[in-house]
Write an enzyme that holds these catalytic residues in place. Sequence first.
Site, short mmCIF file in Angstrom:
data_model
loop_
_atom_site.label_atom_id
_atom_site.label_comp_id
_atom_site.label_asym_id
_atom_site.label_seq_id
_atom_site.Cartn_x
_atom_site.Cartn_y
_atom_site.Cartn_z
N GLU A 71 24.77 42.62 -26.60
CA GLU A 71 25.25 41.41 -25.95
C GLU A 71 24.53 41.16 -24.64
O GLU A 71 24.23 42.10 -23.90
CB GLU A 71 26.76 41.53 -25.68
CG GLU A 71 27.33 40.22 -25.15
CD GLU A 71 28.79 40.33 -24.72
OE1 GLU A 71 29.42 39.28 -24.57
OE2 GLU A 71 29.29 41.45 -24.51
N HIS B 153 28.02 40.63 -15.36
CA HIS B 153 29.37 40.23 -15.74
C HIS B 153 29.81 39.17 -14.73
O HIS B 153 30.13 39.50 -13.59
CB HIS B 153 30.30 41.44 -15.71
CG HIS B 153 31.51 41.25 -16.58
ND1 HIS B 153 31.42 41.01 -17.93
CD2 HIS B 153 32.83 41.26 -16.29
CE1 HIS B 153 32.63 40.88 -18.44
NE2 HIS B 153 33.51 41.02 -17.47
N HIS C 115 29.44 45.81 -26.83
CA HIS C 115 29.99 44.74 -25.99
C HIS C 115 29.51 44.98 -24.56
O HIS C 115 29.40 46.13 -24.12
CB HIS C 115 31.52 44.82 -26.05
CG HIS C 115 32.22 43.86 -25.12
ND1 HIS C 115 32.10 42.50 -25.23
CD2 HIS C 115 33.05 44.08 -24.06
CE1 HIS C 115 32.82 41.92 -24.30
NE2 HIS C 115 33.41 42.85 -23.57
N ASN C 116 29.23 43.90 -23.82
CA ASN C 116 28.74 44.04 -22.43
C ASN C 116 27.67 45.14 -22.36
O ASN C 116 27.74 46.05 -21.53
CB ASN C 116 29.89 44.44 -21.49
CG ASN C 116 30.83 43.28 -21.22
OD1 ASN C 116 30.52 42.13 -21.57
ND2 ASN C 116 31.97 43.56 -20.64
N GLU D 63 25.79 35.26 -24.65
CA GLU D 63 26.92 34.62 -23.96
C GLU D 63 26.27 33.75 -22.90
O GLU D 63 25.88 34.23 -21.83
CB GLU D 63 27.79 35.72 -23.33
CG GLU D 63 29.13 35.28 -22.82
CD GLU D 63 30.13 34.97 -23.92
OE1 GLU D 63 30.95 34.08 -23.69
OE2 GLU D 63 30.08 35.60 -24.99
N ASP E 202 24.95 38.53 -21.31
CA ASP E 202 25.66 37.47 -20.57
C ASP E 202 24.68 36.84 -19.59
O ASP E 202 24.33 37.48 -18.59
CB ASP E 202 26.82 38.09 -19.76
CG ASP E 202 28.09 38.22 -20.58
OD1 ASP E 202 27.97 38.20 -21.81
OD2 ASP E 202 29.17 38.36 -19.99
#
Length: 736
Positions: A324, A339, A294-295, A387, A326
């Site tokens: 992941e 983020h 994640h992240n 994302e 973003d």
Amino acid sequence: VEINGIQDDPDIKVLMAGSTLRKVKSRSWKKQRHFRLLEDGLTIWYKSRWAGKGHSTFSVTELEMVREGHQSEVLLSIAEEFPAALCFTLVFHGRQGNLDLVAESPEEAQAWIQGVRKLIHRHSLRWVWDWFQKADKNKDGKMNFKEVRKLLKMMNIEMNEEHAFHLFTMADKSGTGSLEIEQFVHFYKILTQRDEVWKVFQDYSGDGEKLMLEELDNFLRIEQQTGERSAQHAQELIERYEPSETAKKQGAMTLDGFQMYLCSQDGSIFKPEHQGLYQDMSQPLSHYFISSSHNTYLLEDQLRGHSSLEAYIKALKRGCRCVEVDSWDGNDGEPVVYHGHTLTSKILFRDIMSTLKEYAFKVLVLRVLSPFIALQASDFPVILSLENHCGVEQQTVMAQHLRQILGDTLLTTLVDGQVPLQLPSPQELRGKILLKAKKIGAMGDRNCPMASFALFSPLLQKSKSKLSRELSDLVVYCKSVHFHGFEHSRLHAKCYEMSSFSESKAKKLAKESGRDFVQYNTRQLSRIYPSGFRTDSSNYNPQDMWSVGCQIVALNFQTAGLEMDLNDGLFRQNNCCGYVLKPEFMTDGNAQFSPEKPDERQGYRPLRLSIQVISGQQLPKVNQKEGSIVDPLVRVEIYGVPQDQAKDETSHINNNGFNPVWNETLNFVITTPELALVRFVVEDYDKASRNDFIGQFTLPFKCIQAGYRHIHLLSRDGTAIPPSSLFVNISISELS
């Protein structure tokens, strides 16, 4: 440690004379190098016969063991070209890559295998010499009892002074009141003699001096539960671990060889047959747990942390197969990754794609499984979870980068051209990167009238215009959709549609509809992600999600602790390839398994796990202050279906991190062995505040070997800390 006393050994003579061996890195990279052992008996030197002055060296002290034959992925790949009798692998401690070598004759291979094994054994006490030199402040090569006591404290050994002085006097052969370095090594050996190993040895040895082949065979059958192959296995172990040539010729094993065997990979708690790729990799993707991050771009917390390409490399090195990204609109038309709405730094989307291209399949998986295991790459598919916060223009830029940078590693078409009724397998998707993102329309309807209507109808354009057609076309088997409930999914969902759930939503569904969640996950992929409130990048317990069959349980890989220990533990099996096949009752579409009611499933067979925690060896200091010694205790924790969650611990031992002995037995009942993970934790007891962490090791229950075993401890970040270990006796039986 000088070569004296060993240079007459025929194998060592071969090593000192030197040999031309082939160094093998891949099927196509096989180059001749000249290897020889230098006069110090410690350094192996090698160079290309053609290169000018360039050469390389490594120390025998860096080596963990020698493997005979085709015991590495590289040597297996050239098995047809070079027979096993010519091949061997030098295995290094910790994270260093191994050395795969091919000799010119079986005799030469044997001389190197046996010679290097003898040197490893001879130099296994090298670190004691290093301690001695560190403590010998006036460099006179001698140490009196007071200095020895101080040195023992530095080595985390606290002992009865009278006993220590008695042993000191025994070692002080010259009667001078001080020990020279050789005498100190002798003192250390008698000090570290492991009574608990000696007792086990005595139980099976007729003369108390050695284990004859039949006696070792008995030990393996009765204690280690090796079954029918024990006689042949006993012979192999003598060949592999017995340092004394005389004992070898008699077909016997001395206490030294027995201790070496127990501390080796063969004596480890982890089943050797589960370390390689042992699972069926041809089932649909939804049938596997997938190591997921994640992240992935963050190295620290989610508010001010540093975004870094290094974070992707680290995750992939740890066996991660779902990363992941973003993405947000960048100022100069180039999408950036960070983020959103926080102070975390930004990296370019295209740079992440270059990193993925380079490391997704070539990276050596960091085997956090003690120092024994080779480093190998995983070529099973990587899922890129996008994302997407970009506008249509920069989405199109992302699509261009994905195509241009990833090239044919990016999966852009159906595996066999057919819209599937079930997902393809990891085997079919080897070497491919799959994009997980939103998609316009359904799979395979790119040219159908409805799809173009969706693009141009003014009524639908508003919702669809947020997506770039170019980016949408790159989504094949991982189309992100909103979750409308299990019933809706059963009636309408396609296997290539997948939903993401926050940890709290997933936990609620697991508790209320565990059986439905398991069913859903037989057909479709689920991605679970940590709550948005975890700004410190902490993690949730992944076991709760694996217990309902969720495949992509995403964790913050940058955050050490229990949750990452469990993740490493689950994916430690199956060649650390990042994919673990779910048990059959979680892949069969008709199975009715509920983690809340494990006894209702077909084939329900609970097991009793009994762990005798015998002793610990050379546990690391927690507090580096000179006078501090640890007070260790061992806790065993079981993670699995709710009914199996349990923990129990030994008492603590005062002031002994060097060779604490507990001899305490902990018992557990495990209802669903296929899903259980067992975590061994060693802590420094503190009555006034929280105990300090010393080391841990986590593994799937199904990978445990019964019998007398060593557990090689790992640090907080999951890396090996040799020579720290626990010695245990494990028995697994059916509930009567």
